[in-house]
Design an enzyme around this catalytic site. Sequence first.
Site, PDB file in Angstrom:
ATOM      1  N   ASP A   1     -15.038  62.289  13.199  1.00 11.39           N
ATOM      2  CA  ASP A   1     -14.291  61.450  12.241  1.00 11.39           C
ATOM      3  C   ASP A   1     -13.199  60.632  12.922  1.00 11.39           C
ATOM      4  OD1 ASP A   1     -15.699  62.679   9.989  1.00 11.39           O
ATOM      5  OD2 ASP A   1     -14.456  64.430  10.398  1.00 11.39           O
ATOM      6  N   GLU A   2     -13.383  60.281  14.196  1.00  7.56           N
ATOM      7  CA  GLU A   2     -12.327  59.560  14.918  1.00  7.56           C
ATOM      8  C   GLU A   2     -12.353  58.055  14.671  1.00  7.56           C
ATOM      9  OE1 GLU A   2     -13.738  63.045  17.517  1.00  7.56           O
ATOM     10  OE2 GLU A   2     -14.700  61.339  16.530  1.00  7.56           O
TER      11      GLU A   2
ATOM     12  N   GLY B   1     -17.632  54.493  14.395  1.00  2.00           N
ATOM     13  CA  GLY B   1     -18.482  53.445  13.843  1.00  2.00           C
ATOM     14  C   GLY B   1     -17.877  52.067  13.969  1.00  2.00           C
TER      15      GLY B   1
ATOM     16  N   HIS C   1     -20.787  57.110   9.736  1.00  2.00           N
ATOM     17  CA  HIS C   1     -20.038  56.089  10.454  1.00  2.00           C
ATOM     18  C   HIS C   1     -19.704  54.943   9.498  1.00  2.00           C
ATOM     19  CE1 HIS C   1     -21.571  57.552  14.642  1.00  2.00           C
ATOM     20  NE2 HIS C   1     -20.820  58.424  14.002  1.00  2.00           N
TER      21      HIS C   1
ATOM     22  N   GLN D   1     -20.398  62.982  15.568  1.00  2.00           N
ATOM     23  CA  GLN D   1     -19.497  64.146  15.560  1.00  2.00           C
ATOM     24  C   GLN D   1     -18.451  64.010  16.682  1.00  2.00           C
ATOM     25  OE1 GLN D   1     -23.189  65.164  15.427  1.00  2.00           O
ATOM     26  NE2 GLN D   1     -22.863  64.651  13.307  1.00  2.00           N
TER      27      GLN D   1
ATOM     28  N   ARG E   1     -15.519  65.912   1.709  1.00  2.00           N
ATOM     29  CA  ARG E   1     -14.577  67.028   1.817  1.00  2.00           C
ATOM     30  C   ARG E   1     -13.257  66.564   2.426  1.00  2.00           C
ATOM     31  NH1 ARG E   1     -17.929  71.582   4.992  1.00  2.00           N
ATOM     32  NH2 ARG E   1     -18.570  69.737   6.158  1.00  2.00           N
TER      33      ARG E   1
ATOM     34  N   ASP F   1      -1.608  53.275  12.733  1.00  2.00           N
ATOM     35  CA  ASP F   1      -0.738  52.883  11.624  1.00  2.00           C
ATOM     36  C   ASP F   1      -0.434  54.029  10.665  1.00  2.00           C
ATOM     37  OD1 ASP F   1      -3.670  52.115  11.295  1.00  2.00           O
ATOM     38  OD2 ASP F   1      -3.036  52.227   9.207  1.00  2.00           O
TER      39      ASP F   1
END
EC number: 6.3.4.4
Length: 432
Positions: free
Chosen positions: A14-15, A18, A42, A225, A304, A334
């Site tokens: 989740d960094e 994409g 993504h 991932q 989630r 930000d």
Amino acid sequence: MGKSVVILGAQWGDEGKGKIVDLLTDRVKYVVRYQGGHNAGHTLIINGEKTVLRLIPSGMLHPNVTCLIGNGVVVSPEALMKEMCELESRGIKVRERLLISEACPLILPYHVAMDHAREAALGKKAIGTTGRGIGPAYEDKVARRGLRVGDLFNKEAFAEKLKNILEYYNFQLVNYYKVEPVDYQKTLDDVMAIADVITGMVADITTILDTARKNGEHILFEGAQGTMLDIDHGTYPYVTSSNTTAGGVATGSGFGPRNLDYVLGIIKAYCTRVGGGPFTTELFDDVGAEIARKGNEFGAVTGRPRRCGWFDAVAIRRAIQLNSISGFCMTKLDVLDGFDEVKICVAYKMPNGEIVEYAPLAAKDWEGVEPIYETLPGWKENTFRITDVNKLPQNCINYIKRIEEVTGVPIDILSTGPDRVETMILRDPFAA
């Protein structure tokens, strides 16, 4: 001369991979997925329009790019068709530009049923999977009983193999997990209805990539991932079922490892994690809640809420070792706007009092670990959508530089918003 660049998550997923894949795709001929499945979400925002891709590489939104799905990816025929139809309804040509390895394992309904049954049986000790059958499909691959994309070419043989493997799964589902069996005929009919579409996209991915390299084409490998979820190197057993580290590129696509030129590690300016497992810098206070709110930290696939915490340089040092990271892209800078102070975890204090600078491997070795923080002054100024590094607040610049110092890796790209134009490329991975 063409460059081969890997983009992967250096934290727990989740960094923001994409967006960065999409940003850099302007200069490449091929974008390649090499591991994972449709458990990856993504998110791309282009001209204000949001697109979430789960299985198809993020380069699909660029008309001159060919997208490849390598053998390390587990493919759900149903999910693939759904995603293709969504994109084609928007006028995007998918099947002419998407190529798939015949060695990709298939995810079928019995994998999903087993995934759900196991998680339910584990109760509070559940891994926190996405429930999409990823793990069971990889199990079948390793056990050499799985059905693969290439099996779709022989429909009679496929039907026989499916019958045998479904007997194996249904015996467990009914007798051990006490749930309903998966219907053989429906499973077969659903797959056969779309088999020709999928086999029409099968190609020799290894040869395509080797030819592209020899022709001087730029290639982008898109990871899913994150490093700390790697099946071997992550916080086992709270991990995914594939190799999310850079080594997975070679095994998951058939591209020689010596041909990789640059590894871009994507990091958030803080840390998040979805599901169970160790998370040393996790915040349970108002600061953590505020980071989650400002960062809109909810999973793109599952919805989630993500667990949030301060930047963990200890875990990142492990990611650097595992991936030979060339440079970082820092996203969501930000989100930290407005905090009086920001923190960086620079070491762990182990239960025996030992101070360590590299993260443990197995989840059990994280028990009782305490973070050791450096505290830096925060910044009140707004960094959202800033695209000139010289216009960033000084305290923000100090924070970035300190992360470079404690990790030993330069931050080559900065992201200050969800749109691809809200980005600063300080060092171009394709020119490095």
